[in-house]
Design a protein around this motif. Structure first.
Motif, PDB file in Angstrom:
ATOM      1  N   TYR A 236       0.835  -1.188   0.000  1.00  0.00           N
ATOM      2  CA  TYR A 236       0.000   0.000   0.000  1.00  0.00           C
ATOM      3  C   TYR A 236       0.873   1.241   0.000  1.00  0.00           C
ATOM      4  O   TYR A 236       1.868   1.310   0.712  1.00  0.00           O
ATOM      5  CB  TYR A 236      -0.977  -0.004   1.190  1.00  0.00           C
ATOM      6  N   PHE A 237       0.494   2.176  -0.850  1.00  0.00           N
ATOM      7  CA  PHE A 237       1.238   3.426  -0.963  1.00  0.00           C
ATOM      8  C   PHE A 237       0.421   4.468  -0.227  1.00  0.00           C
ATOM      9  O   PHE A 237      -0.707   4.758  -0.605  1.00  0.00           O
ATOM     10  CB  PHE A 237       1.381   3.784  -2.446  1.00  0.00           C
ATOM     11  N   GLU A 238       0.967   4.994   0.842  1.00  0.00           N
ATOM     12  CA  GLU A 238       0.161   5.892   1.668  1.00  0.00           C
ATOM     13  C   GLU A 238       0.904   7.173   1.990  1.00  0.00           C
ATOM     14  O   GLU A 238       2.115   7.275   1.791  1.00  0.00           O
ATOM     15  CB  GLU A 238      -0.264   5.166   2.955  1.00  0.00           C
ATOM     16  N   GLY A 239       0.179   8.140   2.487  1.00  0.00           N
ATOM     17  CA  GLY A 239       0.776   9.420   2.850  1.00  0.00           C
ATOM     18  C   GLY A 239      -0.320  10.437   3.054  1.00  0.00           C
ATOM     19  O   GLY A 239      -1.450  10.232   2.619  1.00  0.00           O
ATOM     20  N   GLU A 240      -0.009  11.499   3.730  1.00  0.00           N
ATOM     21  CA  GLU A 240      -0.986  12.557   3.937  1.00  0.00           C
ATOM     22  C   GLU A 240      -0.899  13.496   2.742  1.00  0.00           C
ATOM     23  O   GLU A 240       0.193  13.791   2.258  1.00  0.00           O
ATOM     24  CB  GLU A 240      -0.677  13.317   5.223  1.00  0.00           C
ATOM     25  N   ARG A 241      -2.072  13.986   2.317  1.00  0.00           N
ATOM     26  CA  ARG A 241      -2.113  14.869   1.161  1.00  0.00           C
ATOM     27  C   ARG A 241      -1.175  16.081   1.305  1.00  0.00           C
ATOM     28  O   ARG A 241      -0.471  16.470   0.406  1.00  0.00           O
ATOM     29  CB  ARG A 241      -3.534  15.381   0.945  1.00  0.00           C
ATOM     30  N   GLY A 242      -1.182  16.684   2.504  1.00  0.00           N
ATOM     31  CA  GLY A 242      -0.416  17.908   2.713  1.00  0.00           C
ATOM     32  C   GLY A 242       1.083  17.679   2.843  1.00  0.00           C
ATOM     33  O   GLY A 242       1.859  18.622   2.786  1.00  0.00           O
TER      34      GLY A 242
END
Ligand code: TYD
Ligand code: MG
Length: 454
Positions: A236-242
């Protein structure tokens, strides 16, 4: 033959239901159940009476060479894959739309292709010219990648049979449609059929297949979870938009350790690898402030230091806020309850905000003590020493439980300039890291020592 009635299937978890309802009983998702036409070929028809053949059985001690792996040269990706891409394996890369899956995979495909891997990139979402433009902008145009823009599974499989590539990327699996299945692209049956065909091709022809899947919110399009069981590796490739940080996380891997992470940074020129995530996650840390604690964690095989930040403020609400980002909110409620009932430190009437800096997600129970330290530090308005790292699990009794890989945690902390650590008693460490290690037995001792409260 009796007419098969339509089935109702949840687009989130794939569970089938006899009739439509607003909420899926299996996974609790709302408005995710859709009617589907039954698959036209019934298994079992034509099998009656026919004899099967005896399959050859082998003993477990038959010599087996480890699977051949190809490295992309992108170290963060290779590590998450378990040391490189395994031939004939199927990999699913899931993530929110716009998080950077296409960018990552285009870069990876180009890296593989430059190493002599025959690679095809099939895009069902973007036109070939769009992908080419992106490749040119990322400086990948010279890589010998075969590019196709197609959504028909039959045409794609025919192409693959003719080309016999070593690696094929399907971006995304939700746009693929098979004319054998009588439902719209993106439905659970289409998704399963497409994934099944492509995974079978991978196994039969020795081609590695990477499928891209969008995590969906509203349930009109089936999510990647319904095909997780069909593939060898799920990332899964994840991260916060900001934030510009992106984390590639292995949640299932038949060829390597799960829970390994790779850290990337989204830049104007694509995704850049982050070789030392601890330094990055702690880079924005200023002067020691109340509410900040540094957690020495382990992600897969690698130690990663993160800053846990807490804010505690008087609440005007009848039931105060508990806002948790990057940690498990259930665990934080437990920690608050333990602090209240075992240590006599109430959080009633206080809003609690807890956050892991840098958009990182921490799932280890070892983060309990650091979270408690951040909460207490915020509540008492006392800053923790700037050179201190904390780790340990909190049990419901308030006792601190030792966690694994202490030596790795301490070494990483020492490398980043920390000089003292707090850990549960029972922690085994030889002290070769040069850190001063304080071992505490329970949360009451911890609060007493750190904040002079009890
Ligand atoms: P993309 O790879 O298209 O996401 P996905 O395939 O997961 O939907 O990435 C989309 C975002 O990435 C887009 O909002 C712009 C950003 N981006 C950059 O910041 N730098 C770049 O070099 C590229 C290619 C994209
Ligand atoms: Mg995309």
């Amino acid at each position: 033959m009796a007419k098969q009635s339509a089935i109702f299937r949840c687009a989130e978890c794939g569970a089938t239901h006899a009739k439509w309802s607003g909420r899926c009983d299996a996974c609790g998702a709302w408005n995710s159940i859709h009617e589907e036409a039954p698959i036209s070929t019934t298994p079992g028809s034509g099998m009656k009476g026919a004899k099967g053949k005896v399959i050859p059985l082998t003993a477990l001690d038959t010599k087996e060479t480890p699977p051949a792996r190809v490295k992309s040269g992108m170290e963060e990706l290779d590590r998450v894959l378990g040391g490189g891409l395994v031939a004939a394996s199927a990999v699913l890369v899931g993530g929110d739309p716009g998080i950077g899956k296409s960018t990552l995979l285009l870069q990876a495909t180009a890296s593989f292709a430059r190493k002599g891997v025959k690679a095809l990139y099939i895009s069902g979402e973007e036109a070939a010219s769009q992908v080419r433009m992106r490749a040119q902008r990322l400086g990948l145009a010279d890589a010998p990648v075969g590019l196709g823009a197609e959504t028909s599974l039959r045409d794609i499989l025919t192409t693959l049979e003719a080309e016999r590539p070593d690696l094929v990327i399907i971006d995304s699996i939700q746009t693929m449609w098979s004319d054998n299945v009588d439902s719209a692209p993106g439905s659970v049956s289409q998704l399963r059929a497409a994934a099944h065909e492509l995974v079978s091709f991978a196994k039969k022809r020795g081609t590695a297949v990477i499928l891209v899947g969008h995590v969906t919110k509203e349930g009109q399009i089936a999510g990647p979870r319904v095909i997780e069981h069909m593939v060898d590796t799920v990332l899964y490739f994840e991260g916060e938009r900001g934030h510009q940080f992106r984390i590639l996380r292995a949640v299932k891997n038949r060829f390597g350790p799960a829970s390994e992470i790779g850290v990337f940074e989204m830049t104007g020129a694509g995704l850049a690898e982050v070789a030392n995530p601890s330094a990055l996650f702690l880079s924005e840390r200023g002067q020691p402030a109340p509410g900040s604690a540094v957690f020495a964690g382990i992600e897969g095989t690698r130690p990663v230091l993160t800053e846990i930040q807490a804010l505690v403020a008087p609440s005007t609400l009848a039931s105060p806020r508990r806002t948790v980002v990057g940690l498990d909110s259930g665990r934080i409620s437990t920690i608050l309850a333990v602090l209240e009932s075992r240590c006599g430190i109430p959080f009633a009437g206080l809003d609690v905000f807890l956050n892991v800096a840098g958009g990182m997600k921490v799932v280890e129970p070892a983060a309990d003590l650091a979270a408690a330290a951040a909460l207490l530090s915020a509540r008492e308005d006392v800053a923790l020493p700037a050179d201190m790292v904390i780790f340990g699990e909190i049990s419901l009794s308030g006792a601190l439980r030792p966690v694994g890989q202490t030596e790795n945690r301490l070494k990483e902390a020492a490398k980043l300039g920390f000089s003292q650590a707090i850990a549960p008693s029972g922690t085994k460490a030889e002290g070769s890291s040069g850190m001063s290690l304080r071992k505490l037995g329970d949360l009451v001792t911890f609060t007493g020592e750190m904040f002079g409260a009890g």
